[in-house]
Scaffold this active site. Sequence first.
Site, PDB file in Angstrom:
ATOM      1  N   ASP A   1      49.381 -11.296   0.023  1.00  0.00           N
ATOM      2  CA  ASP A   1      49.229 -12.547   0.765  1.00  0.00           C
ATOM      3  C   ASP A   1      49.583 -13.700  -0.158  1.00  0.00           C
ATOM      4  OD1 ASP A   1      48.325 -11.331   3.114  1.00  0.00           O
ATOM      5  OD2 ASP A   1      46.230 -11.381   2.477  1.00  0.00           O
TER       6      ASP A   1
ATOM      7  N   ASP B  45      51.375 -11.348   8.876  1.00  0.00           N
ATOM      8  CA  ASP B  45      50.200 -11.812   9.618  1.00  0.00           C
ATOM      9  C   ASP B  45      50.600 -12.874  10.638  1.00  0.00           C
ATOM     10  OD1 ASP B  45      48.593 -10.196   7.979  1.00  0.00           O
ATOM     11  OD2 ASP B  45      48.291 -11.811   6.537  1.00  0.00           O
TER      12      ASP B  45
END
Length: 196
Positions: free
Chosen positions: A155, A169
């Site tokens: 991330d 995401d």
Amino acid sequence: MAEAERIIGTPDNPEAEHTDEGGSTAADAAVNAGTGKRKILALVAVAIVAYLLDLVTKMIVVAKLEHQPPIDIIGDWLQFRALRNAGAAFGFGEAFTVIFTIIAAGVIVVVIRLARKLYSLPWAIALGLLLGGALGNLTDRIFRAPGVFEGAVVDFIAPKHFAVFNLADSAIVCGGILIVILSFKGLDPDGTVHKD
């Protein structure tokens, strides 16, 4: 004869189109098949773009940003900060990485099953986003440390006071929102519209 008109087959005109009991012609079936294939191609194209964008950005983050200080994009309101996440959003469920891997694989299977009866472009886009995002995070779960089906997702998009996330995401969330909107509007994946 105008193009909009269609002659139904008779003994006098054997080359004319034939209908089934529902009144649809062989030409209609051929058009529907072609339309369905185009929608599947749209789904695949969206999925590939979403997947490749996610994959390339994660490769850049791992090569250039990992073990480095965050990069301010909009002050401290939005930063690029490398983070390995074994769980879900907000770091929830880090002990259940295998479960998240199974869920991602399940999403992929559901999207592939839905694609067989897909005649709606908006649904093709939504499912393509879901598929590309799920594949992106599943790739991390399978191939990144600490091991197969237990890998931590990369991330890097870090808004202030919010979870750090990635493009996979984002694709999943956008696809999910689009599916909710389409469902509220009564549009089904097969292109039919129903009003309650």
